[in-house]
Scaffold this motif. Structure first.
Motif, mmCIF file in Angstrom:
data_model
loop_
_atom_site.group_PDB
_atom_site.id
_atom_site.type_symbol
_atom_site.label_atom_id
_atom_site.label_comp_id
_atom_site.label_asym_id
_atom_site.label_seq_id
_atom_site.Cartn_x
_atom_site.Cartn_y
_atom_site.Cartn_z
ATOM 1 N N PRO A 35 0.892 -1.149 -0.054
ATOM 2 C CA PRO A 35 -0.002 -0.247 -0.017
ATOM 3 C C PRO A 35 0.849 1.327 -0.101
ATOM 4 C CG PRO A 35 0.174 -0.924 2.018
ATOM 5 C CD PRO A 35 0.888 -1.972 1.201
ATOM 6 N N VAL A 36 0.494 2.159 -0.731
ATOM 7 C CA VAL A 36 1.454 3.409 -1.024
ATOM 8 C C VAL A 36 0.538 4.717 -0.434
ATOM 9 C CG1 VAL A 36 2.484 4.937 -2.451
ATOM 10 C CG2 VAL A 36 2.691 2.532 -2.649
ATOM 11 N N LEU A 37 1.087 5.704 0.239
ATOM 12 C CA LEU A 37 0.589 7.061 0.593
ATOM 13 C C LEU A 37 1.393 8.047 0.004
ATOM 14 C CD1 LEU A 37 -1.235 8.593 2.188
ATOM 15 C CD2 LEU A 37 0.313 8.789 4.114
ATOM 16 N N LEU A 38 0.834 8.658 -1.186
ATOM 17 C CA LEU A 38 1.582 9.930 -1.761
ATOM 18 C C LEU A 38 1.064 10.973 -1.153
ATOM 19 C CD1 LEU A 38 1.570 9.399 -5.601
ATOM 20 C CD2 LEU A 38 3.421 9.130 -4.120
ATOM 21 N N HIS A 39 1.943 11.798 -0.479
ATOM 22 C CA HIS A 39 1.516 13.117 0.339
ATOM 23 C C HIS A 39 1.979 14.141 -0.266
ATOM 24 C CE1 HIS A 39 3.052 15.972 3.421
ATOM 25 N NE2 HIS A 39 1.693 15.988 3.496
ATOM 26 N N PHE A 40 1.079 14.889 -0.998
ATOM 27 C CA PHE A 40 1.539 16.313 -1.789
ATOM 28 C C PHE A 40 1.608 17.307 -0.989
ATOM 29 C CE2 PHE A 40 0.289 13.474 -5.045
ATOM 30 C CZ PHE A 40 1.174 13.967 -6.219
ATOM 31 N N PHE A 41 2.663 18.401 -0.971
ATOM 32 C CA PHE A 41 2.889 19.471 0.254
ATOM 33 C C PHE A 41 3.526 20.586 -0.705
ATOM 34 C CE2 PHE A 41 6.600 17.384 0.465
ATOM 35 C CZ PHE A 41 7.589 18.239 1.228
ATOM 36 N N SER A 42 3.546 21.356 -0.042
ATOM 37 C CA SER A 42 4.439 22.651 -0.422
ATOM 38 C C SER A 42 5.379 23.020 0.720
ATOM 39 C CB SER A 42 3.681 23.479 -1.246
ATOM 40 O OG SER A 42 4.619 24.658 -1.509
ATOM 41 N N VAL A 43 6.823 23.264 0.619
ATOM 42 C CA VAL A 43 7.315 23.691 1.651
ATOM 43 C C VAL A 43 7.031 25.236 2.030
ATOM 44 C CG1 VAL A 43 9.567 22.586 1.142
ATOM 45 C CG2 VAL A 43 9.165 24.701 0.231
ATOM 46 N N LYS A 44 6.197 25.948 0.939
ATOM 47 C CA LYS A 44 5.800 27.044 1.069
ATOM 48 C C LYS A 44 4.280 27.209 1.956
ATOM 49 C CE LYS A 44 9.007 29.056 -1.636
ATOM 50 N NZ LYS A 44 10.375 29.481 -1.033
ATOM 51 N N GLN A 45 3.691 26.161 1.974
ATOM 52 C CA GLN A 45 2.397 26.295 2.526
ATOM 53 C C GLN A 45 2.179 26.593 3.834
ATOM 54 O OE1 GLN A 45 1.098 22.116 1.793
ATOM 55 N NE2 GLN A 45 0.906 21.500 3.670
ATOM 56 N N ARG A 46 1.028 27.176 3.966
ATOM 57 C CA ARG A 46 0.849 27.535 5.480
ATOM 58 C C ARG A 46 0.397 26.378 6.273
ATOM 59 N NH1 ARG A 46 -2.576 33.180 5.554
ATOM 60 N NH2 ARG A 46 -1.101 33.964 6.922
ATOM 61 N N GLY A 47 0.938 26.193 7.350
ATOM 62 C CA GLY A 47 0.553 24.765 8.320
ATOM 63 C C GLY A 47 1.406 23.770 7.847
ATOM 64 N N ALA A 48 2.513 23.997 7.160
ATOM 65 C CA ALA A 48 3.272 23.032 6.768
ATOM 66 C C ALA A 48 3.843 22.143 8.028
ATOM 67 C CB ALA A 48 4.486 23.277 5.844
ATOM 68 N N ASP A 49 4.011 22.785 8.978
ATOM 69 C CA ASP A 49 4.548 21.906 10.381
ATOM 70 C C ASP A 49 3.815 20.860 10.747
ATOM 71 O OD1 ASP A 49 6.861 23.590 9.822
ATOM 72 O OD2 ASP A 49 6.570 24.524 11.876
ATOM 73 N N GLU A 50 2.230 21.253 11.009
ATOM 74 C CA GLU A 50 1.638 20.453 11.455
ATOM 75 C C GLU A 50 1.275 19.273 10.351
ATOM 76 O OE1 GLU A 50 -2.253 22.442 12.303
ATOM 77 O OE2 GLU A 50 -1.246 24.201 13.133
ATOM 78 N N ASP A 51 1.264 19.528 9.148
ATOM 79 C CA ASP A 51 0.991 18.514 8.112
ATOM 80 C C ASP A 51 2.301 17.494 8.156
ATOM 81 O OD1 ASP A 51 -0.116 17.370 5.600
ATOM 82 O OD2 ASP A 51 1.307 18.507 4.443
ATOM 83 N N ILE A 52 3.421 18.068 8.400
ATOM 84 C CA ILE A 52 4.399 17.161 8.401
ATOM 85 C C ILE A 52 4.557 16.353 9.595
ATOM 86 C CG2 ILE A 52 7.075 17.303 8.488
ATOM 87 C CD1 ILE A 52 5.818 17.675 5.721
#
Length: 157
Positions: A31-48
């Motif tokens: 099973p694979v999880l692709l997690h799309f994010f941006s280093v510039k996005q707001r709230g990136a710390d919680e997401d990470i």
């Protein structure tokens, strides 16, 4: 509504890889999880932090997690130092693809963060979640996928 049933075949990011590359052949029967994010996005710390918890909980149980940084400029695409620094700052050691937007378009990702879950049997997209409050939904789906994949009989040698 994002399209489902897409195979996980588009893992050739123009910006390359941070930590280690992943080849589609390495994902067979996982099973694979692709997690799309941006280093510039707001709230990136919680997401990470959510990604790190998912890796800690499900990685040892067979889940392959791949993050995809959707870049916002040609400079970021050519010079991945910002993404590498972000990964180091946050203690990320799993594969991170640096995408010029082509992977996001192929998987119908309009906003970050986005979480795409591919099943182990067919390697096809089964769930697509997006938004900052999506990680609890992802965890529920992962629990079902991991249990199903653990219950499946192993292939004969």
């Amino acid at each position: 509504m994002p399209t489902l049933d897409i195979p996980i075949t588009l893992l050739d990011p123009d910006g390359g890889w941070i930590n280690m590359p992943v080849h589609v052949s390495e994902l067979d029967e996982l099973p694979v999880l692709l997690h799309f994010f941006s280093v510039k996005q707001r709230g990136a710390d919680e997401d990470i932090d959510a990604v790190k918890r998912i890796i800690a909980e499900y990685g040892a149980r067979g889940l392959k997690v791949i993050s995809v940084d959707v870049t916002h400029s040609d400079k970021e695409l050519r010079d991945t130092n910002a993404v590498e620094a972000f990964a180091r700052k946050h203690g990320l050691y799993h594969p991170i693809a640096v995408d010029d937007g082509s992977m996001a378009r192929a998987y119908d990702v309009a906003d970050t963060p986005a979480w795409l879950v591919f099943d182990a049997d067919s390697g096809r997209l089964r769930h697509h979640f997006s938004g900052k409050n999506a990680s609890p939904h992802v965890r529920q789906v992962l629990e079902r996928f991991i249990q199903a994949s653990a219950a499946a009989p192993s292939p004969a040698p």
